[in-house]
Structures are given as C-alpha cells and as structure tokens.
Design a protein around this motif. Structure first.
Motif, PDB file in Angstrom:
ATOM      1  N   GLY A  21       4.111  -0.396   4.403  1.00 14.78           N
ATOM      2  CA  GLY A  21       4.067  -1.476   3.407  1.00 14.78           C
ATOM      3  C   GLY A  21       5.070  -2.549   3.797  1.00 14.78           C
ATOM      4  N   TRP A  23       6.066  -5.427   1.789  1.00 17.18           N
ATOM      5  CA  TRP A  23       6.540  -6.316   0.720  1.00 17.18           C
ATOM      6  C   TRP A  23       7.948  -6.826   1.040  1.00 17.18           C
ATOM      7  CZ3 TRP A  23       7.294  -4.453  -5.088  1.00 17.18           C
ATOM      8  CH2 TRP A  23       7.544  -5.553  -5.889  1.00 17.18           C
ATOM      9  N   ASP A  54      -0.047  -2.686   5.498  1.00 15.35           N
ATOM     10  CA  ASP A  54      -0.443  -3.356   4.254  1.00 15.35           C
ATOM     11  C   ASP A  54       0.468  -4.543   3.980  1.00 15.35           C
ATOM     12  OD1 ASP A  54      -1.926  -3.354   1.597  1.00 15.35           O
ATOM     13  OD2 ASP A  54       0.154  -3.289   0.932  1.00 15.35           O
ATOM     14  N   SER A 160      -6.774  -3.742  -6.637  1.00 13.53           N
ATOM     15  CA  SER A 160      -5.437  -3.190  -6.769  1.00 13.53           C
ATOM     16  C   SER A 160      -4.967  -3.330  -8.216  1.00 13.53           C
ATOM     17  CB  SER A 160      -4.501  -3.950  -5.819  1.00 13.53           C
ATOM     18  OG  SER A 160      -3.169  -3.611  -6.061  1.00 13.53           O
ATOM     19  N   ASN A 161      -4.275  -2.309  -8.695  1.00 13.92           N
ATOM     20  CA  ASN A 161      -3.692  -2.317 -10.052  1.00 13.92           C
ATOM     21  C   ASN A 161      -4.750  -2.402 -11.149  1.00 13.92           C
ATOM     22  OD1 ASN A 161      -0.897  -2.276  -9.162  1.00 13.92           O
ATOM     23  ND2 ASN A 161      -1.292  -4.330  -8.383  1.00 13.92           N
ATOM     24  N   LEU A 211       8.281   5.828  -2.285  1.00 13.88           N
ATOM     25  CA  LEU A 211       9.700   6.194  -2.376  1.00 13.88           C
ATOM     26  C   LEU A 211      10.325   5.704  -3.678  1.00 13.88           C
ATOM     27  CD1 LEU A 211      10.728   5.570   1.335  1.00 13.88           C
ATOM     28  CD2 LEU A 211      10.292   7.751   0.191  1.00 13.88           C
ATOM     29  N   LYS A 213      10.660   2.775  -4.816  1.00  7.81           N
ATOM     30  CA  LYS A 213      11.538   1.648  -4.461  1.00  7.81           C
ATOM     31  C   LYS A 213      12.928   2.112  -3.998  1.00  7.81           C
ATOM     32  CE  LYS A 213       9.140  -1.707  -7.324  1.00  7.81           C
ATOM     33  NZ  LYS A 213       9.037  -2.331  -8.630  1.00  7.81           N
ATOM     34  N   LYS A 219      19.458   7.636  -2.213  1.00  9.69           N
ATOM     35  CA  LYS A 219      20.629   6.793  -1.888  1.00  9.69           C
ATOM     36  C   LYS A 219      21.315   6.209  -3.121  1.00  9.69           C
ATOM     37  CE  LYS A 219      18.063   2.530  -0.797  1.00  9.69           C
ATOM     38  NZ  LYS A 219      17.827   1.564   0.253  1.00  9.69           N
ATOM     39  N   ARG A 233      13.600  -4.051  -8.900  1.00  9.89           N
ATOM     40  CA  ARG A 233      14.007  -2.753  -9.388  1.00  9.89           C
ATOM     41  C   ARG A 233      14.608  -2.830 -10.786  1.00  9.89           C
ATOM     42  NH1 ARG A 233      15.502  -0.380  -3.535  1.00  9.89           N
ATOM     43  NH2 ARG A 233      16.623  -2.293  -3.268  1.00  9.89           N
ATOM     44  N   GLY A 285       7.221   1.571   2.214  1.00  4.56           N
ATOM     45  CA  GLY A 285       7.918   0.355   2.614  1.00  4.56           C
ATOM     46  C   GLY A 285       9.161   0.692   3.426  1.00  4.56           C
ATOM     47  N   ARG A 287      12.588  -1.636   5.442  1.00  6.77           N
ATOM     48  CA  ARG A 287      13.082  -2.978   5.793  1.00  6.77           C
ATOM     49  C   ARG A 287      13.579  -3.082   7.231  1.00  6.77           C
ATOM     50  NH1 ARG A 287      16.271  -6.023   3.083  1.00  6.77           N
ATOM     51  NH2 ARG A 287      16.102  -5.114   1.028  1.00  6.77           N
ATOM     52  N   ASN A 295      11.289   7.580   7.842  1.00  3.55           N
ATOM     53  CA  ASN A 295      10.111   7.789   6.998  1.00  3.55           C
ATOM     54  C   ASN A 295       8.893   8.317   7.756  1.00  3.55           C
ATOM     55  OD1 ASN A 295      11.794   6.694   5.114  1.00  3.55           O
ATOM     56  ND2 ASN A 295      10.752   4.726   4.963  1.00  3.55           N
TER      57      ASN A 295
HETATM   58  N1  LIG Z   1      -0.682  -3.634  -4.718  1.00  9.53           N
HETATM   59  C1  LIG Z   1       0.476  -3.853  -5.279  1.00  9.53           C
HETATM   60  O1  LIG Z   1       0.587  -4.468  -6.354  1.00  9.53           O
HETATM   61  C2  LIG Z   1       1.709  -3.339  -4.610  1.00  9.53           C
HETATM   62  C3  LIG Z   1       2.920  -3.247  -5.330  1.00  9.53           C
HETATM   63  C4  LIG Z   1       4.028  -2.734  -4.675  1.00  9.53           C
HETATM   64  C5  LIG Z   1       3.929  -2.326  -3.368  1.00  9.53           C
HETATM   65  N2  LIG Z   1       2.758  -2.450  -2.679  1.00  9.53           N
HETATM   66  C6  LIG Z   1       2.635  -2.074  -1.246  1.00  9.53           C
HETATM   67  O2  LIG Z   1       3.147  -0.768  -1.040  1.00  9.53           O
HETATM   68  C7  LIG Z   1       4.249  -0.828  -0.138  1.00  9.53           C
HETATM   69  C8  LIG Z   1       5.246   0.270  -0.474  1.00  9.53           C
HETATM   70  O3  LIG Z   1       5.804   0.080  -1.743  1.00  9.53           O
HETATM   71  P1  LIG Z   1       7.275  -0.455  -1.948  1.00  9.53           P
HETATM   72  O4  LIG Z   1       7.678  -1.177  -0.714  1.00  9.53           O
HETATM   73  O5  LIG Z   1       7.340  -1.133  -3.234  1.00  9.53           O
HETATM   74  O6  LIG Z   1       8.079   0.807  -2.245  1.00  9.53           O
HETATM   75  P2  LIG Z   1       8.653   2.117  -1.579  1.00  9.53           P
HETATM   76  O7  LIG Z   1       7.926   2.543  -0.372  1.00  9.53           O
HETATM   77  O8  LIG Z   1       8.719   3.049  -2.711  1.00  9.53           O
HETATM   78  O9  LIG Z   1      10.149   1.663  -1.232  1.00  9.53           O
HETATM   79  C9  LIG Z   1      10.430   0.881  -0.137  1.00  9.53           C
HETATM   80  C10 LIG Z   1      11.881   0.455  -0.157  1.00  9.53           C
HETATM   81  O10 LIG Z   1      12.763   1.573  -0.244  1.00  9.53           O
HETATM   82  C11 LIG Z   1      13.883   1.379   0.636  1.00  9.53           C
HETATM   83  N3  LIG Z   1      13.771   2.406   1.689  1.00  9.53           N
HETATM   84  C12 LIG Z   1      12.638   2.748   2.398  1.00  9.53           C
HETATM   85  N4  LIG Z   1      12.907   3.724   3.282  1.00  9.53           N
HETATM   86  C13 LIG Z   1      14.206   4.022   3.145  1.00  9.53           C
HETATM   87  C14 LIG Z   1      15.049   4.959   3.791  1.00  9.53           C
HETATM   88  N5  LIG Z   1      14.600   5.791   4.718  1.00  9.53           N
HETATM   89  N6  LIG Z   1      16.353   4.994   3.403  1.00  9.53           N
HETATM   90  C15 LIG Z   1      16.823   4.182   2.434  1.00  9.53           C
HETATM   91  N7  LIG Z   1      16.076   3.274   1.787  1.00  9.53           N
HETATM   92  C16 LIG Z   1      14.772   3.183   2.147  1.00  9.53           C
HETATM   93  C17 LIG Z   1      13.753  -0.042   1.202  1.00  9.53           C
HETATM   94  O11 LIG Z   1      14.364  -0.998   0.319  1.00  9.53           O
HETATM   95  P3  LIG Z   1      15.963  -1.299   0.298  1.00  9.53           P
HETATM   96  O12 LIG Z   1      16.458  -1.194   1.700  1.00  9.53           O
HETATM   97  O13 LIG Z   1      16.065  -2.638  -0.334  1.00  9.53           O
HETATM   98  O14 LIG Z   1      16.544  -0.230  -0.612  1.00  9.53           O
HETATM   99  C18 LIG Z   1      12.251  -0.256   1.133  1.00  9.53           C
HETATM  100  O15 LIG Z   1      11.865  -1.606   1.080  1.00  9.53           O
HETATM  101  C19 LIG Z   1       4.756  -2.264  -0.273  1.00  9.53           C
HETATM  102  O16 LIG Z   1       5.577  -2.648   0.814  1.00  9.53           O
HETATM  103  C20 LIG Z   1       3.436  -3.003  -0.346  1.00  9.53           C
HETATM  104  O17 LIG Z   1       2.845  -3.106   0.943  1.00  9.53           O
HETATM  105  C21 LIG Z   1       1.657  -2.927  -3.296  1.00  9.53           C
END
Ligand SMILES: NC(=O)c1ccc[n+]([C@@H]2O[C@H](COP(=O)([O-])OP(=O)(O)OC[C@H]3O[C@@H](n4cnc5c(N)ncnc54)[C@H](OP(=O)(O)O)[C@@H]3O)[C@@H](O)[C@H]2O)c1
Length: 304
Positions: A21, A23, A54, A160-161, A211, A213, A219, A233, A285, A287, A295
């Motif tokens: 992901g 975002w 994505d 989506s959603n 994860l 967010k 962490k 968040r 996701g 960064r 991951n």
């Molecule tokens: N369709 C929709 O409406 C929608 C909505 C949300 C997301 N999405 C898609 O789904 C993807 C995944 O969701 P998400 O990015 O919201 O959430 P996620 O996968 O739950 O969390 C990702 C965030 O967690 C932190 N992180 C990830 N791996 C880590 C690690 N190994 N150690 C420490 N921190 C880590 C990073 O942020 P920090 O470094 O800032 O902590 C990263 O940006 C998005 O990128 C997007 O492509 C879609």
C-alpha cells in the motif's frame, strides 16, 4: 484469482496474498515522507517478490502515483506486476484539504487518463471507486467502468469502502470483481456481512489497514502515542482513549504469541489477516525499505 496477466502472448491467472500500500508515499496526512524513501520501499518490495501495488490519485494529490510510475519505468518492472488504483476523490489544486467525492462519468473519464499519465502506463489492472458518492447514481459509474474495461484502459472493476446494501445495488449494473475494505485483528466489522457476501459472489477482496496504521507493529505504548500533524491516526476511533488502552493491553499478549512463532508482531498481524476466510490479498503500507523488509520477508514462501 486477482487478474489476468499476458506473458508470451498467453493469459495467466495471478494469485498474490499480499500487496504494498502506498498511501504514505503521498505524505499528508501521514507524517511527511520522502520520495527517496518511497522509491526504495517500492524497489525493496519488488525485490522481495511483491507483485501487487495499490495506490490512489488522492495519495499526495498525484504524488504517490508519480513516484510509482517513474520507479517502475526506471526498473522496467511495469509488466511484472498488478497495479491497483482508484478514482472518485477530487482535490482543489494548491488547497489539498479541500477534497470532494465525484463518481460521475465525466469525472471518471478525466481521472483515468490523468492516472495513466502519472503511472506512465496504458492500463490499470484494478480500478476502484474510492468511496461511495451519494450524489452520483451508481449505475452511471458502473456503466462507465464497463466502457473503460472494453477499451482495455482498466482490467478489473473495483469498489472500495462499500457496505452490503450499496454493494448489492452496484452488482445490478456490472459485475463487481474486486472490493477493497478495512480489516485487521482489531477492526473486524466486515466479518459479519461483507466477507461472506464476497465469498458467495466470488469477489476478490483487497483488505487494507493490516497493521492498524502501525499499532499492530507494537511500536506505540501508553506514553508513546502516534503524533500525526493532521487527522489520520488521531482521527481514527481505534486511537481514541478507551479503545487505545484496550488494544495496548491485548498487544502484550499478541507479542508473546508472535514470539512463540519467531515472528515480530507486525509479521504475526500480517499472517493473521492473510489467512482469514474471504481475504484474497492483504495490503500493507510501509514508508521505507526497512519497514518493507520486516513486513514482506518470507511471505512469498508462505503463499506457495
Ligand atoms: N481504500 C481505502 O480507502 C484505503 C484506506 C486506507 C488504506 N488503503 C490502502 O491500504 C494500504 C495499507 O493501509 P495503511 O497504509 O493505512 O495501513 P497499515 O498497513 O495498517 O499501516 C501502514 C503504516 O504503519 C507503519 N508501519 C508499517 N510497517 C511498519 C513496521 N514494520 N514498523 C513500524 N511501523 C510500520 C508506517 O507508518 P509510520 O511509519 O508513519 O508509523 C506505515 O505507513 C494503504 O497504503 C493504501 O494503499 C486504502
């Protein structure tokens, strides 16, 4: 089954249990991100065999799509993977906080060409309506998606959603092939209606927020709360005081479970999601390359 891929003139069906992901590549409303880190994250994911990416135009108002487009071009990797993007959230140039929904045919025909240009490609393999738009009849959106599919600008039609009732309504106009919805160990709403419906109708699911967010990486702690400048968040109900405390307590137990399996909490949470019934592909996701490596390492062996 996620999508068809052309190889040596033959159509192949692809299966992939995880996707990257992007975002956070857009920066706002996450803490600021760097293009260099985002490019390295993408490159590391591809090196580890991740084959679904994505994104969405709204992620950084075009920034995430541009980063992906130029990185895939530089690495000559576009044809090796499934690109997923979205439409239907618009922004006013220079005023990124003003965002509105528009799933009309006119806007969709404009958005697809903008995204193709930014992604430096001639097709998007999975194309989702990002959020339901109550002002546009869903039939208009679905018929335009069918047209784009006929023209081969998109592969699979995604939403989506969507909750169950609007999803069923959309299915009356065109087959919904992919649904993108939030899902993780703490956010389980879709288990009741959405996942059973997708199983019954054979709809591919891309679940996001795997994860939670970052919460499911372990962490954060009581005095170490996320500190995001904008919504994101701080605006998510799971980070509200009473839920947050409850989750932190449970995380201690999950960490022990993960350790028994020789996994970090993030790895455990990803595996938990991808093995739930009805989940086709868990989006994760990251960064930077370090987060990607934690991951995604060893997931390819898991899926075979
Ligand atoms: N369709 C929709 O409406 C929608 C909505 C949300 C997301 N999405 C898609 O789904 C993807 C995944 O969701 P998400 O990015 O919201 O959430 P996620 O996968 O739950 O969390 C990702 C965030 O967690 C932190 N992180 C990830 N791996 C880590 C690690 N190994 N150690 C420490 N921190 C880590 C990073 O942020 P920090 O470094 O800032 O902590 C990263 O940006 C998005 O990128 C997007 O492509 C879609």
């Amino acid at each position: 089954m996620i999508t068809e891929k052309k190889k040596n003139g033959q159509t192949h069906l692809m299966v992939t249990p995880v996707g990257l992901g992007t975002w956070v590549f857009g920066g706002w409303p996450w803490n600021e991100s760097s293009d260099k880190d985002s490019e390295s994250a993408l490159e590391a994911a591809l090196d580890l065999g991740v084959c679904l990416i994505d994104t969405a135009p709204i992620y950084g108002c075009g920034r995430a799509e541009r980063i992906i487009g130029r990185t895939l071009k530089r690495l000559k990797k576009r044809d090796d993977l499934i690109l997923s993007s979205k439409f239907g959230l618009c922004w006013e140039e220079g005023k990124r906080k003003k965002i509105w929904k528009d799933a009309s045919s006119k806007n969709l025909l404009r958005e697809i060409d903008d995204s193709l240009k930014r992604l430096e490609t001639d097709r998007i393999d999975i194309y989702h309506l990002h959020w339901p738009d109550e002002k546009t009849p869903i039939g208009e959106t679905m018929e335009t998606l069918l047209l784009l599919k006929e023209k081969k600008k998109i592969g699979k039609i995604g939403l989506s959603n969507f909750n169950l009732s609007p999803l069923q309504e959309a299915c009356r106009y065109a087959p919904v092939e992919v649904l993108q919805v939030p899902y993780n160990y703490f956010a389980r709403d879709i288990e009741k209606e959405i996942l059973p419906f997708c199983i019954e109708k054979n709809i591919v699911t891309l679940t996001y927020g795997t994860l939670c967010k970052g919460l499911l990486t372990g962490k954060f702690s009581g005095d170490k709360k996320p500190n995001d400048p904008v919504r994101n968040r701080s605006w998510d109900a799971i980070f509200a005081e009473e839920n947050y405390e409850k989750c932190l307590n449970e995380i201690e137990t999950l960490k022990i479970k993960a350790a028994v399996e020789n996994l970090t909490l993030a790895q455990w949470a990803i595996r938990w999601t991808m093995h739930q019934p009805g989940v086709t592909c868990a989006l994760i996701g990251a960064r930077n390359a370090k987060q990607v490596r934690e991951n995604f390492t060893s997931l390819s062996q898991e899926s075979s």
